[in-house]
Design a protein around this motif. Sequence first.
Motif, PDB file in Angstrom:
ATOM      1  N   CYS A 295     -77.664  41.888  -9.398  1.00  0.00           N
ATOM      2  CA  CYS A 295     -77.738  43.032  -8.476  1.00  0.00           C
ATOM      3  C   CYS A 295     -78.055  44.319  -9.239  1.00  0.00           C
ATOM      4  O   CYS A 295     -78.535  45.285  -8.658  1.00  0.00           O
ATOM      5  CB  CYS A 295     -76.417  43.190  -7.740  1.00  0.00           C
TER       6      CYS A 295
ATOM      7  N   GLU B 135     -70.536  39.571  -8.773  1.00  0.00           N
ATOM      8  CA  GLU B 135     -69.819  38.992  -7.641  1.00  0.00           C
ATOM      9  C   GLU B 135     -70.030  37.484  -7.562  1.00  0.00           C
ATOM     10  O   GLU B 135     -69.123  36.738  -7.189  1.00  0.00           O
ATOM     11  CB  GLU B 135     -70.307  39.657  -6.354  1.00  0.00           C
ATOM     12  N   THR B 136     -71.222  37.063  -7.929  1.00  0.00           N
ATOM     13  CA  THR B 136     -71.524  35.636  -7.767  1.00  0.00           C
ATOM     14  C   THR B 136     -71.008  34.783  -8.922  1.00  0.00           C
ATOM     15  O   THR B 136     -70.579  33.656  -8.714  1.00  0.00           O
ATOM     16  CB  THR B 136     -73.046  35.424  -7.635  1.00  0.00           C
TER      17      THR B 136
ATOM     18  N   CYS C 212     -72.672  46.348  -7.250  1.00  0.00           N
ATOM     19  CA  CYS C 212     -72.218  45.008  -6.885  1.00  0.00           C
ATOM     20  C   CYS C 212     -70.702  45.091  -6.650  1.00  0.00           C
ATOM     21  O   CYS C 212     -69.942  45.595  -7.489  1.00  0.00           O
ATOM     22  CB  CYS C 212     -72.561  44.016  -7.990  1.00  0.00           C
ATOM     23  N   ASP C 213     -70.301  44.588  -5.527  1.00  0.00           N
ATOM     24  CA  ASP C 213     -68.973  44.728  -4.908  1.00  0.00           C
ATOM     25  C   ASP C 213     -67.894  45.507  -5.660  1.00  0.00           C
ATOM     26  O   ASP C 213     -67.648  46.667  -5.406  1.00  0.00           O
ATOM     27  CB  ASP C 213     -68.452  43.331  -4.590  1.00  0.00           C
TER      28      ASP C 213
ATOM     29  N   HIS D  95     -78.019  45.443  -4.655  1.00  0.00           N
ATOM     30  CA  HIS D  95     -76.864  44.704  -4.136  1.00  0.00           C
ATOM     31  C   HIS D  95     -77.194  44.086  -2.786  1.00  0.00           C
ATOM     32  O   HIS D  95     -78.252  44.342  -2.207  1.00  0.00           O
ATOM     33  CB  HIS D  95     -75.628  45.607  -4.083  1.00  0.00           C
ATOM     34  N   CYS D  96     -76.287  43.263  -2.273  1.00  0.00           N
ATOM     35  CA  CYS D  96     -76.524  42.562  -1.012  1.00  0.00           C
ATOM     36  C   CYS D  96     -76.953  43.552   0.069  1.00  0.00           C
ATOM     37  O   CYS D  96     -76.411  44.659   0.166  1.00  0.00           O
ATOM     38  CB  CYS D  96     -75.279  41.797  -0.586  1.00  0.00           C
TER      39      CYS D  96
ATOM     40  N   ALA E 281     -70.516  45.600  -0.847  1.00  0.00           N
ATOM     41  CA  ALA E 281     -71.254  46.524  -1.714  1.00  0.00           C
ATOM     42  C   ALA E 281     -71.764  47.723  -0.923  1.00  0.00           C
ATOM     43  O   ALA E 281     -71.529  48.883  -1.298  1.00  0.00           O
ATOM     44  CB  ALA E 281     -72.407  45.793  -2.385  1.00  0.00           C
TER      45      ALA E 281
HETATM   46 FE1  FES Z   1     -73.861  41.655  -5.891  1.00  0.00          FE
HETATM   47 FE2  FES Z   1     -73.523  40.793  -3.245  1.00  0.00          FE
HETATM   48  S1  FES Z   1     -73.718  39.621  -5.108  1.00  0.00           S
HETATM   49  S2  FES Z   1     -73.499  42.771  -4.080  1.00  0.00           S
END
Ligand code: FES
Length: 608
Positions: free
Chosen positions: A90, A122-123, A158-159, A230-231, A237
């Motif tokens: 991200c 996050e992943t 990222c989150d 990011h997502c 996020a």
């Molecule tokens: Fe990074 Fe969703 S995986 S914000």
Amino acid sequence: MHLLWLLFYFGFAERVLQEQAVDSNMSAAANTSRPRCKPEELRSYRWLGPDDLRSFGHRSRQKQAGYNTEEFTGKPVIGILNTWNDLISCHAHFKQRVEDVKRGVWQAGGFPVEIPVMGMSETFMKPTSMYYRNLLALETEETLRTYPIDATVLMGGCDKTTPALLMGAISANVPSIYLPAGPMSRSSWRGEPLASGSDVWKFWAERGAGRMSCDSWCELEDHIAASPGHCMTMGTASTMTSIMETLGLCLPGSSAIPAVHSGHARMASATGRQAVELGWNNLRPSELITAKSIDNAITALMAIGGSTNAIIHLIAIARRAEIPLTLDRFDEISSRVPVIGNLRPAGKYVMADFYDAGGLPGLLARIKDLLNLDCPNVVGTTLGEAIDGAEVYDDDVIRPRNKPLCENGSLAVLRGNLAPEGCVIKPPAAEPHLLKHQGPAAVFKNYPDLKARIDDPSLQLTKDHIIVLQNAGPMGAPGIPEWGMLPIPKYLLEQGVRDIVRISDARMSGTSYGACVLHVSPESFVGGPLALVRDGDMISLDVENRKIELKVSDEELAERKKNWTQPEPRFSRGYGKLYFDETTQAHEGCDFRFLHSDGSRDPEPDIY
Ligand code: FES
């Protein structure tokens, strides 16, 4: 011909002026009216200015890096805390963005220093990035404290990177500006628009139901995350970056700029310029994070239909700033704020659509009567000034007040004998008929148990069952992972069931959806009532009346509690032990107790 040219010229000139107005917040450094300190009053001057042995060492080592004294002494030193690494995709553009920030710092007469800090993917991080949020917060705080930094640029997105960086900056109380990573670009697959996160869950359910081939699933991998950023849903996020903008921690209008948009690079250099101004004027997080700005953040959270995770993060953020925030405040504000951001997973659109529709300033302008407009921001204006004149360009993406996605209740806090300290649900993301429901519990004692048995047809679960997961909370999992969107048994998916009531002490991804009751507190690992639920117990959920009840008598629950034994902690040493010993429960923000503020400020480091 002459007249036409004049019309063209003035039209063009007007357009240029409009663009300058749009970008004015991106070059707002000169806007602040706060007094500037003298060069010898800069914090960094204590390291770099004096004629003594230690300062000789500091200056000589900066010269070792190739800089002359006048480049780094007597001017704001800007620490750029960069959460880039090769596993946090991200932030793949942060290698370039940090150069854009540095460009801005140089332009404004500061001295940029890039400092890598923990990049929390996050992943990839297991058991969950949340387990490490407090570690990055601690690293941020101590990095800011130990180095000669006058102001900092916090690069996150990222989150958990966002709340972690802010929590650390609040505790260090060093002037800070946040650089939001920006969302991924739009993507599509076989003609259908895609949303990272949300569509993974959707298509996984289709695959579970036998309606998606292995080849199609693999093809989806190529499209679901099609650019840095990011997502692109209103997941955690996007929710947290929107909250940072509402709190006044980043440039107005910056949080929704797509990561690969050229405007993102321009925003980064403007952020660098503004950081230099912060170094001079010493505007600290303690002036921005107040009870009123936290209320604004909660209001924005509700209006955008944001992530349940933000509740835990905002409680932790507020408590770092000595603001006693509780779950009840979220419910109070939720009851009066309409959801007007039509964004996935609760709505229809993705962040690029939100940006095109006017972004956060447009949205906040539509609810300005619900906000504390006098809260200050990093550019030296107020929230009211930052959103003044902001427009909405698509009424379906950012709904008018009289046509909201739902009137109120973006997030709801439930209480009852199953969750004495509260739990949360996101009603707009659930099937409406499940918001008032009673059914028998199907209990799984931990995540491996859930994984091993959920698809076992002999359990004979129906759409009326309530799936309960224990030991998935802050201490039990540990780290309160995003397991709360518990899987629906395959045989129910094959029957067309797409939602079912699920209850756990876990969190769920902001991109997830469903009738998932989360953050049950106290958690089952410490003997909360969730630990006492057994197969077949009836549970009643009534979101409108904010109730969640386990239909078992107090006497029976007391008897079960007597026979309950706490599971063994997962870790006995190292960070796991620290986490286990110090984390608080979900309703308290899951911060470490020893990082809570007791009202005193840690002293500045001595320089001997
Ligand atoms: Fe990074 Fe969703 S995986 S914000």
